[in-house]
Design a protein around this motif. Structure first.
Motif: not given
Length: 144
Positions: A1-7, A32-36, A91-96
């Motif tokens: 599982m990639n880090e982004y999906a895990e997060a 996540l791939r389907l939603v993207t 998620l983006r905000n938390r990672q930032f």
């Protein structure tokens, strides 16, 4: 599982229930791939795995076993796939926030320089970066 999906599990409570159902069917990373790829559209899931234009769309996004599991539940149904903006934004905000804090602590640079370097990578403006980094407002005690 990639880090982004895990997060993404960290913000799972912000996912619409329909997407949470898909996660339970095929897992977080394929969802996540389907939603993207299809988020914001109603999709007519094909019935079975006979070659069709709709199946080929899924084949470009998902692995064969993921398609099989998905169609076992949603085959023949028209299903709206949300964009999940609230969850992905949080998620983006938390990672930032984490990246800025790490640069300041690890590299000893100022928060301003960290923001200037990281904001373009996260596709946000400098002004929005400061909004993200603001501490949460404390609730005011009742006056009465």
């Amino acid at each position: 599982m990639n880090e982004y999906a895990e997060a993404l599990y960290e913000v799972a409570e912000l996912l619409p229930p329909s997407v949470a159902d898909i996660v339970n069917t095929i897992g977080i990373e394929p969802t996540l791939r389907l939603v993207t790829a299809l988020g914001g559209t109603s999709y007519d899931f094909p019935v079975g795995v006979a070659d069709s234009p709709r199946l080929r769309v899924l084949q470009d996004i998902l692995a064969p076993d993921e398609i099989e599991r998905l169609l076992a539940v949603y085959g023949g149904a028209r299903y709206y796939i949300p964009r999940c903006e609230a969850a992905l934004r949080e998620l983006r905000n938390r990672q930032f926030r984490h990246a800025v804090e790490a640069m300041v602590a690890r590299d000893g640079i100022s928060q301003k320089l960290a923001i200037q370097q990281l904001a373009p990578q996260y596709d946000i403006t400098e002004r929005w970066a400061y909004e993200i980094l603001k501490p949460p407002a404390r609730p005011q005690p009742g006056l009465f």
